[in-house]
Scaffold this active site. Structure first.
Site, PDB file in Angstrom:
ATOM      1  N   ASP A   1     -58.945  62.779  -5.777  1.00 34.10           N
ATOM      2  CA  ASP A   1     -59.980  62.065  -6.515  1.00 34.10           C
ATOM      3  C   ASP A   1     -59.366  60.978  -7.405  1.00 34.10           C
ATOM      4  O   ASP A   1     -58.248  61.130  -7.911  1.00 34.10           O
ATOM      5  CB  ASP A   1     -60.763  63.054  -7.384  1.00 34.10           C
ATOM      6  CG  ASP A   1     -62.103  62.504  -7.817  1.00 34.10           C
ATOM      7  OD1 ASP A   1     -62.545  61.489  -7.250  1.00 34.10           O
ATOM      8  OD2 ASP A   1     -62.710  63.086  -8.735  1.00 34.10           O
TER       9      ASP A   1
ATOM     10  N   ASN B   1     -69.562  61.270   1.087  1.00 34.75           N
ATOM     11  CA  ASN B   1     -69.032  59.904   1.199  1.00 34.75           C
ATOM     12  C   ASN B   1     -69.892  59.007   2.091  1.00 34.75           C
ATOM     13  O   ASN B   1     -69.788  57.773   2.027  1.00 34.75           O
ATOM     14  CB  ASN B   1     -67.597  59.923   1.740  1.00 34.75           C
ATOM     15  CG  ASN B   1     -66.597  60.451   0.739  1.00 34.75           C
ATOM     16  OD1 ASN B   1     -65.549  60.974   1.113  1.00 34.75           O
ATOM     17  ND2 ASN B   1     -66.892  60.329  -0.539  1.00 34.75           N
TER      18      ASN B   1
END
Length: 302
Positions: A33, A81
């Protein structure tokens, strides 16, 4: 001068951490991340952050090899995503295609017998990425030196839901008896099968959550979790060693806890057995005589 001193201090700290680590987790899973935030703070495009993060990924492979980690799973593209802007998705797809092909052809992958495998609902990916997945998997299919799993179009809850639906359909069609539904049956229907249980999850970027990542293999095995603030492109070997140290500390604590529980159980059982014998002694005069071939404590005389 300052950079030199920082480098010396970092190297010294790495050596200290390395001495504190006796072994390594067999399976490490990473939530990479912070790529976009890293790029923004650098005044660069998000795509540059992903490129920098890809370099960190290669370094982590080296660190795993040094410590003896057997399996690494990278959360490269989640089902969430797909909600990102199309331009970002296309860049990620380009990068995934490039890196999968690059890894499949890398000498180090073949020298170290690294098996590359994609896990997730890969049918949702563009054809060019699926082709790159097939290429990487086919080129490394026979290797058993190290397992590299790339989670693509992956979501843990969706994976478990798909497995449950598969079992329900098989039962409804008469192909599976309900009494035969066990852990192995469920696991065989997961995208991630045959991934081994996760020992350590690492998440970079500051968020303290596991984001629907490998719930069966990580949460089910109660894996150790290490959260750290550096964005993925900034993740360093010191951070990696600290994560492994966290895993080892937890394992040592668990071993101590299990030993204490076992001792308490033995003591409790000993107390119960003693009390049972005392009760039996008090009742001996009121109990009927046992058969001739059995003694007073229920043992066969033969």
């Amino acid at each position: 001068m300052r950079n030199l001193l920082e480098g010396v201090a970092t190297a010294a700290y790495e050596r200290v951490l390395r001495r504190e680590i006796d072994g390594a987790p067999a399976h490490v899973a990473v939530i990479q991340d912070g790529n976009r935030r890293y790029a923004r703070e650098q005044g660069r495009d998000a795509t540059d952050g992903y490129q920098s993060g890809a370099q960190t990924t290669e370094q982590v492979l080296d660190w795993c090899g040094e410590l003896g980690v057997e399996e690494l799973t990278l959360y490269a593209f989640s089902t969430e995503n797909f909600n990102r802007p199309r331009e970002q998705q296309e860049h990620l797809f380009d990068l995934l295609e490039e890196k999968l092909q690059e890894f499949a052809d890398a000498d180090r992958v073949h020298d170290e017998r690294v098996r590359i495998r994609a896990i997730g609902d890969t049918d949702r990916l563009p054809e060019r990425v699926r082709d790159a997945v097939d290429y990487a998997e086919s080129r490394t299919a026979g290797y058993d030196g190290f397992a590299l799993n790339v989670a693509l179009a992956y979501g843990g809850r969706a994976e478990l839901l798909g497995a449950a639906r598969g079992v329900a359909t098989a039962v409804q069609d008469g192909d599976l008896d309900p009494s035969d539904v066990d852990l192995d049956e469920i696991e065989s229907r997961l995208h991630t099968s045959p991934v081994q249980d996760v020992d350590l999850i690492i998440r970079t970027g500051g968020d303290e959550r596991t984001s629907n990542f490998l719930p069966w293999h990580a949460n089910g095995s109660e894996a150790a979790v290490f959260f750290c603030t550096p964005y993925w492109p900034e993740f360093s070997k010191v951070d990696f060693l600290r994560a492994v140290r966290t895993y080892e500390s937890r394992e040592a604590s668990w071993r101590q806890t299990r030993a204490k529980r076992a001792l308490a159980l033995v003591r409790a059982l000993g107390s119960e057995v003693g009390e049972a014998r005392r009760v039996l002694d008090r009742l001996k005069g009121t109990l009927p005589d046992p058969p001739e071939d059995v003694d007073a404590e229920g043992r066969s005389a033969d």
